[in-house]
Design an enzyme around this catalytic site. Structure first.
Site, PDB file in Angstrom:
ATOM      1  CB  SER A 247       5.741   3.918  -7.573  1.00  0.00           C
ATOM      2  OG  SER A 247       5.922   3.414  -6.286  1.00  0.00           O
TER       3      SER A 247
ATOM      4  N   GLY B 258      10.631  -1.472  -9.996  1.00  0.00           N
ATOM      5  CA  GLY B 258       9.634  -0.707 -10.739  1.00  0.00           C
ATOM      6  C   GLY B 258       8.227  -1.088 -10.327  1.00  0.00           C
TER       7      GLY B 258
ATOM      8  CG  ASN C 128       4.782   5.079   8.531  1.00  0.00           C
ATOM      9  OD1 ASN C 128       5.475   4.866   7.537  1.00  0.00           O
ATOM     10  ND2 ASN C 128       5.287   5.121   9.754  1.00  0.00           N
ATOM     11  CD  GLU C 129      -0.158   8.061   6.607  1.00  0.00           C
ATOM     12  OE1 GLU C 129       0.585   7.693   5.674  1.00  0.00           O
ATOM     13  OE2 GLU C 129       0.196   8.885   7.464  1.00  0.00           O
TER      14      GLU C 129
ATOM     15  CD  GLU D 113      10.152  -2.899  -0.139  1.00  0.00           C
ATOM     16  OE1 GLU D 113       9.596  -3.699  -0.906  1.00  0.00           O
ATOM     17  OE2 GLU D 113      10.011  -1.670  -0.190  1.00  0.00           O
TER      18      GLU D 113
ATOM     19  CB  SER E  84      15.613   3.898  -5.375  1.00  0.00           C
ATOM     20  OG  SER E  84      14.589   4.526  -4.662  1.00  0.00           O
TER      21      SER E  84
END
Ligand SMILES: Cc1cc2nc3c(=O)[nH]c(=O)nc-3n(C[C@H](O)[C@H](O)[C@H](O)COP(=O)(O)OP(=O)(O)OC[C@H]3O[C@@H](n4cnc5c(N)ncnc54)[C@H](O)[C@@H]3O)c2cc1C
Lengths: 307, 369
Positions: free
Chosen positions: B130, B128, B355-356, B243, B163
């Protein structure tokens, strides 16, 4: 190893690095001493060629070591001076042939040491201005049996070029990061702009991955899949790295005085030599029908280094 | 300037025997290989079977039910599972990051409660982090943790994109434990065992309607602190190195590569294999560095950036070569795999930090800012 790296950096900083390489015996690194070389193994060759690439130096070092190792495995004696392997009697785009002291001609399992005066040379160059010549050798050269095949020369050459590219790409990264911190536009260094940061990050990622892959291949120099993959990846990365670095440098980077070009032109040339992406992709495609076994290198016995 | 550099990772002796054992197990176990199996392939029974063989919690100490193996041995096991597309999603987060995190930050009692269960494949975790208004800017999370008069922590707030929360036995939550503190300060990590009073889990259907994500609402839910109060940001960042660089960051579409190499071997499949070999070497090198106790954060971010884009490149090559339309219900395996890959592909470059954002981290590490 660190000493070798330091020495190499000092030698490549000289005005005439080739003379300095000969004088210090660095052209014989990786060639056994009893064959007239300076000793050391392929790991040492890797260190040396990476530094050469880093400096973008125009010297036939990889070619001389390649030919020297081949001769050491064949006739146990290596002539002094620049050498290059000619893998066949009609061979195209041979690096440094026109400027070599001797050519090592491979033909039907036999090798001959030949004076370039005695062959027909159609000169050419790569985009970095290095000689890449077509060579035709007459059939009457005295030759001895050679344990190294033209395919093995191709593989070793691909490994050497991949190492040189990894060094050149490191330098491109160093230069680009430095330039982004120095060049100011809109009142600040261009490295403050996120668009530029994203390009530098991608550049760094390509360089880091290509570099470690090449180092891994150097540890299994006769593993065709590993070496081919390292060369393929380095060649692929080279294009991206050159594009990104030039974009970050702006117009100054495309002037002939600017040092970036000496590196990117070599990347554009080297990525094609000893097999470009398509050549190695075709080989890997053939070798990789059991793709996971191939990628994890869990098939068959590991190849042993013979030359 | 010392720019990042990696040395190749070397698998320990015995790694190939271990690989053989995993392959034998996979050859005699029934499952449908799929793309993105580590996130969307959920099979608790399969997870328990792995646990029974000692392939979960491998790096945890034996006293906590783990197996005292090296991270590189774990690398071998997980790359075999991923390459074949095995359903490893149920336990993935617990095995990859919560095991190491509880070991590093948990109390003795927490270690005894969670770690043996993780290693048996009986304790799945959800993350948890986001929230609706905190994505890339994770430090802005607003979920509150308050300590009551009884000394117990209670959580209030909403997490999204969680998820596997609907199958998880526990969830780790990043929350603000010091009111008024800003940004990175005053954040702590909490564990909430599920299901629990005051926790509502609602599905957020994914692109193909599948139930994978959730919204998790905490309304005064009881929670226990994980690690030190106020240390949440540091703990979360430490988890990210685990990760980001694993083989799941370039193997999510490997099932398609496998198909390509048998149906249409050639230049196109060879190109993919060359790139893949290089990415695997980089990932292995990061694993080796982690095993030596270093924190190769930048290099991990680089592997993830290039690896996740490679996963997507595979899709385009497969489209070129296989001449098949993506269809999740097709009897043709190629059509099914392509459908799974296409629909999951936007997530490849978002999950675990976009990715940014990764490139921003890399650029900072390079010294440009
Ligand atoms: C498949 C999947 C599974 C997930 N599972 C979980 C989970 O289990 N637990 C959990 O907590 N989260 C999970 N997430 C959420 C994930 O961590 C976030 O999606 C991610 O952090 C990005 O946040 P966001 O989606 O809010 O996008 P935003 O942060 O809103 O970003 C939107 C776009 O803006 C760009 N952007 C934002 N800030 C910047 C910046 N500073 N510079 C440049 N570009 C910027 C981003 O790169 C992106 O392209 C999951 C996501 C996916 C796709």
């Amino acid at each position: 190893m660190e000493l070798l790296e330091e020495t190499a950096h000092a030698v490549f900083a000289e005005d005439d690095p080739w003379a300095a390489l000969l004088e210090t015996g660095l052209t014989g690194v990786g060639v056994p001493e009893d064959a007239g070389g300076s000793g050391g193994d392929l790991a040492d060759v890797g260190v040396l060629l990476r530094v050469q690439g880093y400096h973008g130096a125009a010297v036939p070092l990889a070619e001389t070591i390649l030919a020297g190792r081949l001769l050491a495995a064949t006739v146990h004696t290596v002539p002094p001076g620049a050498l290059t392997v000619v893998p066949g009697r009609f061979a195209r785009r041979i690096p440094w042939a026109s400027e070599a002291y001797r050519l090592v001609v491979l033909h039907r399992g036999r090798a001959a040491i030949v004076d370039p005066q005695d062959v027909q040379i159609l000169p050419g160059t790569n985009v970095a201005g290095e000689p890449r010549d077509d060579v035709t050798v007459a059939s009457d050269q005295a030759a001895v049996e050679c344990p190294v095949s033209a395919e093995q020369v191709m593989l070793r050459g691909a490994l050497f070029r991949a190492v040189q590219m990894s060094g050149a790409m490191r330098r491109v990264l160093d230069r680009s990061v430095q330039y982004a911190g120095e060049r100011e536009q809109f009142g600040r260094p261009i490295g403050r702009f996120q668009a530029v940061q994203q390009q530098l990050a991608e550049l760094a990622a390509e360089v880091t991955v290509a570099d470690v892959a090449v180092k891994a291949a150097l540890r299994v120099p006769d593993d065709e899949f590993a070496v081919g993959a390292a060369k393929l990846n380095a060649s692929r990365a080279a294009g991206a790295v050159a594009d990104l670095a030039h974009q970050v440098h702006g117009a100054i980077g495309v002037t002939s005085e600017h040092p970036l070009g000496a590196l990117t032109k070599r990347l554009w040339a080297w990525r094609e030599e000893f097999g470009g992406e398509v050549y190695w992709a075709r080989r890997l495609g053939e070798l990789g029908r059991m793709p996971w076994n191939a990628v994890s290198r869990t098939e068959g016995e590991p190849a042993t280094v013979t030359w | 300037m010392a720019l990042p550099e990696l040395e190749p990772g070397v698998l320990p002796p015995g790694a190939e025997r271990l690989r053989g054992e995993v392959r034998d197990f996979l050859a005699t176990t029934d499952f449908e290989p799929r793309c993105d199996s580590w996130l969307t392939g959920t099979d608790p029974e399969f997870s328990r079977a792995l646990g029974a063989r000692g392939w979960l919690g491998m790096t945890l100490p034996e006293e906590y039910g783990g197996h005292g193996r090296s991270p590189l041995e774990r690398f071998v096991v997980i790359e075999e599972l991923l390459a074949i597309g095995a359903p490893v999603g149920a336990h993935w987060i617990a095995d990859r990051q919560m095991g190491p995190s509880v070991l590093a930050n948990g109390t003795e009692e927490q270690k005894r409660r969670f770690l043996p269960a993780i290693a048996r494949g009986e304790c799945f975790f959800a993350i948890g982090m986001s929230e609706p208004d905190s994505g890339s800017d994770l430090a802005s999370v607003r979920t509150r943790a308050e300590r009551g008069a009884d000394g117990r922590w209670r959580l209030t707030g909403t997490k999204v994109w969680t998820s596997g929360a609907h199958i998880a036995h526990a969830m780790v939550v990043l929350a603000r434990s010091t009111p008024g503190a800003t940004r990175h300060e005053g954040l702590s990590q909490f564990i909430v065992e599920l299901p629990a009073d005051g926790v509502t889990i609602r599905p957020i259907p994914g692109l193909s309607g599948e139930h994978h994500f959730n919204e998790v609402v905490f309304d005064g839910a009881p929670a226990e602190l994980l690690g030190a109060e106020g240390d949440g940001w540091r703990q979360v960042t430490a988890e990210l190195a685990y990760e980001r660089s694993g083989p799941e960051r370039f193997l999510s579409t490997f099932a398609l590569v496998r198909l390509l190499c048998s149906l249409s071997p050639g230049v196109a499949s060879g190109r993919l294999l060359g790139r893949l070999w290089a990415l695997r070497q980089a990932s292995l090198a990061v694993a080796g560095a982690l095993a030596e106790g270093r924190t190769p954060d930048l290099e991990a971010a680089m592997v993830k950036d290039l690896g996740t884009r490679f996963e997507r490149e595979v899709i385009d090559v497969a489209r070129d070569q296989l001449a098949v339309e993506p269809d999740p219900t097709s009897p043709d395996q190629a059509a099914r795999l392509l459908a799974q890959a296409v629909v999951q592909s936007p997530g490849f470059t978002l999950r675990g930090g976009t990715n940014e954002i990764l490139r921003t981290i890399i650029a900072r590490g390079l010294g440009v800012r």
